[in-house]
Design a protein around this motif. Structure first.
Motif, PDB file in Angstrom:
ATOM      1  N   GLU A  31      41.643  30.604 -25.698  1.00  0.00           N
ATOM      2  CA  GLU A  31      41.399  30.698 -27.137  1.00  0.00           C
ATOM      3  C   GLU A  31      42.567  30.110 -27.911  1.00  0.00           C
ATOM      4  N   ALA A 113      36.660  31.076 -25.304  1.00  0.00           N
ATOM      5  CA  ALA A 113      36.113  32.226 -26.020  1.00  0.00           C
ATOM      6  C   ALA A 113      35.003  31.738 -26.950  1.00  0.00           C
ATOM      7  N   ASP A 116      35.589  30.590 -30.548  1.00  0.00           N
ATOM      8  CA  ASP A 116      36.474  29.437 -30.706  1.00  0.00           C
ATOM      9  C   ASP A 116      35.751  28.104 -30.518  1.00  0.00           C
TER      10      ASP A 116
END
Length: 129
Positions: A31, A113, A116
């Motif tokens: 991330e 993630a 993201d």
């Protein structure tokens, strides 16, 4: 909905990503580093604080780059990406177990993630142009 800020830190055409440590929510996912905005806190102040707490760096926070809304099982977040710079090296990791500067081509094999992903799409489109 919780607001979460994240850093878009670049070195040349490489972007800084951090991998969530075992035992953390989204463990093993990469991330943009950052964290939750506290009540009454500005976006820039929140990201400056989170970068110090999580990476041990003093960040210089710039303009907003993009936002995304994502619904996790734990709740909904608005993820706000801010241009970020810092001098020196990362001093420590608290919720991550690795950090790495990645070129766009190196992201294809990473578990990113979910919140993201749309932000990285915007950021990488800007790098390519």
């Amino acid at each position: 909905m919780k607001q979460v800020v994240c850093a878009v830190a670049m070195r040349g055409h490489r972007i800084l990503l951090a991998r969530r440590a075992p035992g953390e929510h989204l463990a093993g996912h990469w991330e943009l580093p950052g964290g939750k905005v506290e009540p009454g806190e500005s976006l820039a102040a929140a990201l400056t604080r989170e970068m110090q707490e999580e990476l041990g760096v003093t960040a210089q926070v710039g303009a907003e780059i993009a936002r995304s809304v994502h619904h996790y099982e734990r709740g909904c977040i608005e993820l706000i990406a801010l241009a970020t710079a810092f001098d020196g090296e990362i001093a420590h990791l608290t919720v991550h177990d690795a950090v790495q500067w990645y070129a766009a081509a190196g992201l294809a094999d990473l578990a990113i993630a979910p919140a993201d992903i749309p932000l990285l799409d915007v950021i990488l489109a800007d790098i390519d142009n």
